[in-house]
Design an enzyme around this catalytic site. Sequence first.
Site, PDB file in Angstrom:
ATOM      1  N   THR A  58       0.839  -1.211   0.000  1.00 39.17           N
ATOM      2  CA  THR A  58       0.000   0.000   0.000  1.00 39.17           C
ATOM      3  C   THR A  58       0.867   1.252   0.000  1.00 39.17           C
ATOM      4  OG1 THR A  58      -1.817  -1.113   1.115  1.00 39.17           O
ATOM      5  CG2 THR A  58      -1.750   1.286   1.307  1.00 39.17           C
ATOM      6  N   GLU A 129      -5.670   6.804 -16.016  1.00 39.42           N
ATOM      7  CA  GLU A 129      -4.606   5.798 -16.217  1.00 39.42           C
ATOM      8  C   GLU A 129      -5.083   4.812 -17.277  1.00 39.42           C
ATOM      9  OE1 GLU A 129      -3.661   4.139 -12.391  1.00 39.42           O
ATOM     10  OE2 GLU A 129      -2.615   5.931 -11.736  1.00 39.42           O
ATOM     11  N   HIS A 250       3.703  -4.630 -14.721  1.00 37.47           N
ATOM     12  CA  HIS A 250       3.491  -3.203 -14.968  1.00 37.47           C
ATOM     13  C   HIS A 250       4.366  -2.787 -16.135  1.00 37.47           C
ATOM     14  CE1 HIS A 250       3.180   1.108 -14.454  1.00 37.47           C
ATOM     15  NE2 HIS A 250       2.229   0.920 -13.549  1.00 37.47           N
ATOM     16  N   ARG A 299      -3.345  -2.202 -19.236  1.00 39.30           N
ATOM     17  CA  ARG A 299      -1.964  -2.514 -18.888  1.00 39.30           C
ATOM     18  C   ARG A 299      -1.382  -3.726 -19.620  1.00 39.30           C
ATOM     19  NH1 ARG A 299      -1.420  -2.098 -12.610  1.00 39.30           N
ATOM     20  NH2 ARG A 299      -1.612   0.083 -13.151  1.00 39.30           N
ATOM     21  N   HIS A 360       4.111  -6.874 -10.983  1.00 39.49           N
ATOM     22  CA  HIS A 360       3.491  -5.784 -10.223  1.00 39.49           C
ATOM     23  C   HIS A 360       2.345  -6.243  -9.331  1.00 39.49           C
ATOM     24  CE1 HIS A 360       2.323  -1.688  -9.361  1.00 39.49           C
ATOM     25  NE2 HIS A 360       1.146  -1.836  -9.933  1.00 39.49           N
ATOM     26  N   ARG A 395      -6.124  -6.621 -14.005  1.00 35.59           N
ATOM     27  CA  ARG A 395      -6.716  -5.569 -13.167  1.00 35.59           C
ATOM     28  C   ARG A 395      -6.648  -4.205 -13.858  1.00 35.59           C
ATOM     29  NH1 ARG A 395      -4.349  -1.941  -9.705  1.00 35.59           N
ATOM     30  NH2 ARG A 395      -2.333  -3.000  -9.822  1.00 35.59           N
TER      31      ARG A 395
END
Length: 554
Positions: A58, A129, A250, A299, A360, A395
């Site tokens: 986090t 993003e 990532h 992504r 990632h 995700r």
Amino acid sequence: MTAPAVPQRLAAPEPGWTDTVDVVVIGSGIAGLTAALKARELGTVLVVTKDVVASGSTQWAQGGIAAALSPEDSPEEHLQDTLVAGAGLCDPDAVRALVTEGPDAVRDLIELGARFDTQANGEISLTREGGHHRNRIAHSGGDATGAEIERALVAAVKRLPDIRLIEHALVIDLLRADDGAIAGVTLHVMGEGQLDGIGAVRSRVVILASGGLGQLYAATTNPSVSTGDGMALALRAGAKVRDLEFVQFHPTVLWLGKSAKGQQPLVSEAVRGEGAFLVDHEGKRFMEGQHELADLAPRDIVAKAIMRQMLAGGKDHVYLDARHFGDEKWRVRFPTILASCRSHGIDPVRELIPVAPACHYSSGGVWTDLNGQTSVPGLYACGEVACTGVHGANRLASNSLLEGLVFAGRIATHLGKGLPELREPAEDTRIPGLVDADVVPELQRVMTVGAGVIRSASGLAEAGGALGKLIEQPAGEPGTPGWEATNLVTVASALIAAATVREESRGSHWREDHPDRDDQHWSGSLDLTLFADGERARPGTDFVPQSKENRQDG
Ligand code: SIN
């Protein structure tokens, strides 16, 4: 099946002390601390965390937290973007819960003390993003969102003396009763006075919020504590894991040379959200024409495009160009990334930033229902360790902090209907085992080569064979390095099993021997559990592609 057998439980000395609480929370990131803050109204809560409280993922989150907070946006549009990124494997009910409850969950976080960046009119600044068609990413300190959220949550927990928090406490295994339900945990605590060494904490409920598995790979954005502990604990306790083959790489991680290992600096997608773009070694843009969102495609698409560029040109990185931001924008909007680039001798105001994909996020994890319940009664999971169905095969950017927040809250709401009874732990007859701590660098190399961004049946088989040999290496004395190594090996074996079974390319799972997405046979999620196999346990699945006959016809 190429995935090797792993220890049935961790070898460890017998517990020297016992304690009892209602709820044990494992992990102290956004999911764990939110669960603890909400569950304290239901009974006694103990949070255990393997390092210091803010050492998990986090703290490192840069880009932000996605939620439909703008009047121009809607939960429905956030839902659509999440489903598209998830490449057909999201659970639409889980996504609906995320996007409809998300905005209020973020407002609650603000109420708790988290400060988000605002515009001159006082409204929250929202950026974009990869995969988002709207500006819906709230951020703090420019690019230090996770650190601000963690700060606010830790402060809130520390204001409440009824939440007990033990740092440097590694959970060894889950305790279960005769009926298989959760009865508590065994853990190793370093230096907590009376609770020092190995102990047992009996509890009615255990909430796993222990984060991801990035340390399975040589280069990752994850901190050193991300050793897949929660997934391994759950597997050993008989819980079902889902979608483990979907490990997200990532696209833009600062490239620090071929031999860079361990945690690598992230260059947030928000940098592209604010107008940066990818270029090859000749300075040519390559994302245009590949997707309608170009550099802001989801992504997996950007990561694959970068890998293709690298493979075609025989290079190990590409570049991100954000020189046009100028000095002030870099300083105000991305101070963390600016400092991190400069500390590695790169000045993004004047130079291209070398980037390459690195591990990632685990989109899969311990399967849960919409209330965060796993397949083991009394065991709950939230955050990266869980597979709630929100992420599917890939995700959507900045959905992870939101998922931790929303699903931790759903667990507390569910537990509010009544905590299960405290159960007597049954005698554990499983055979203990331990993996040699020294195998970790080789494990990371093997996983990067055979089960990393690009996979194939032969590469996965080689990775499985190599892993099997590492497991056979004589282990040292029980202790944190050996327990973490065993957890890594356990999750690696399950991941190899899942990636071998799924003979298609979808989302972040890229099989060069099955390059297409195959909805006819592989449109379902893959569940795995550990089955006893002699003195060890082996990951297995009941998943059957629709039918052999269909496959031949198709
Ligand atoms: C980033 O800032 O690019 C990471 C955001 C995320 O992983 O969702």
